[in-house]
Design a protein around this motif. Sequence first.
Motif, PDB file in Angstrom:
ATOM      1  N   UNK A   1     -75.816  97.464   7.905  1.00 17.16           N
ATOM      2  CA  UNK A   1     -77.110  96.827   7.664  1.00 17.16           C
ATOM      3  C   UNK A   1     -78.090  97.901   7.171  1.00 17.16           C
ATOM      4  N   UNK A   2     -78.880  97.538   6.168  1.00 17.63           N
ATOM      5  CA  UNK A   2     -79.769  98.531   5.576  1.00 17.63           C
ATOM      6  C   UNK A   2     -78.995  99.618   4.860  1.00 17.63           C
ATOM      7  N   UNK A   3     -77.849  99.258   4.280  1.00 15.61           N
ATOM      8  CA  UNK A   3     -77.005 100.256   3.631  1.00 15.61           C
ATOM      9  C   UNK A   3     -77.466 100.660   2.249  1.00 15.61           C
ATOM     10  N   UNK A   4     -78.611 100.158   1.819  1.00 13.96           N
ATOM     11  CA  UNK A   4     -79.092 100.461   0.472  1.00 13.96           C
ATOM     12  C   UNK A   4     -80.026 101.669   0.413  1.00 13.96           C
ATOM     13  N   UNK A   5     -80.412 102.220   1.571  1.00 13.11           N
ATOM     14  CA  UNK A   5     -81.392 103.308   1.545  1.00 13.11           C
ATOM     15  C   UNK A   5     -81.292 104.142   2.819  1.00 13.11           C
ATOM     16  N   UNK A   6     -81.886 105.327   2.776  1.00 13.92           N
ATOM     17  CA  UNK A   6     -82.005 106.170   3.959  1.00 13.92           C
ATOM     18  C   UNK A   6     -80.666 106.522   4.584  1.00 13.92           C
TER      19      UNK A   6
END
Length: 316
Positions: free
Chosen positions: A26-31
């Motif tokens: 989850x939230x694998x597109x940034x940071x």
Amino acid sequence: MSPTPSTPPWDVRRLPRADDSVFLITGGNAGIGYFVAEQLSATGATVVLGSRNPAKAEAAMASIRARVPGARVRAVRLDLADLSSLETAVESLGVECLDAVVHNAGVALDVPPRRETGDGHELMFGTNHLGHFVLTRWLMPLLSAAPAARMVTMGSFAAKSERIDLDDLQSEEDYRPKRAYGRSKLAQMYFGVELERRLRAVGSTVASVVVHPGGALDSLTPSRPPVHVRTTAARLGAAPAALLLQGKHAGARPAVRAVLDPAVRGGQLWGPRVFGLRGEPRREPLWNHLADTSVASRLWDASCDLTGLDLGVTPG
């Protein structure tokens, strides 16, 4: 008598193969989530990026493919602030089982005012904790269908100095953004610990592991344009901080180890080796307040009430 085979030491640069596995970040597109996805893609696994922004997900996938030849990476639209959308998001994964999920996505606000999700929950608590709580409800059948799935919860070092206020979980009486963020991440970590206790009680094959990235700074993170661009000025300015802190690529490593290392067990806490702030991933003692099963159980019950869902932990 032949010597007993020993497990080779963990090497963050030589990860084990995981060709037949499917991992959701989850939230694998940034940071940090991006670097978890990039590192796991190098193992041959199919990596699914959960992202609420399709354009950012496309940019992240292009960056991973440029750095990992043959990477099997795809994206699914996932908005943790919209609890009613999560069942459909899980259905859109289109898989029969899931070998691991990394609960990484998070919202961090630095200044007031207090904001709410469409469901009426304080934005950080509602997204970071309740969103993952509900997502787990719908993912559990897929995790239980795998031979030995891992649910990895990405906490925060900021949670170490915070305490949950069970009478004001949504910061309605006293809202301070940085404190609310730390408490939302602490709630996630309590959830990871309590979930493991309940999974063991029903004999599930799924294990729940909690990790944190230590002190992970953008200015110490290598560039991955257009996902992340580090300027020369930022790199030079961050040089003193590198003595105690690290970049987000390194902050991803405890989660990657928790997904892949067969020596990792449910209920454990993993973080960076040096003061919990930087360095190679290692197991560390469970923080004293995280070990409070009474708080964890009451938070679980409150989460069920707030979301209208019983998690429905399924035996493996």
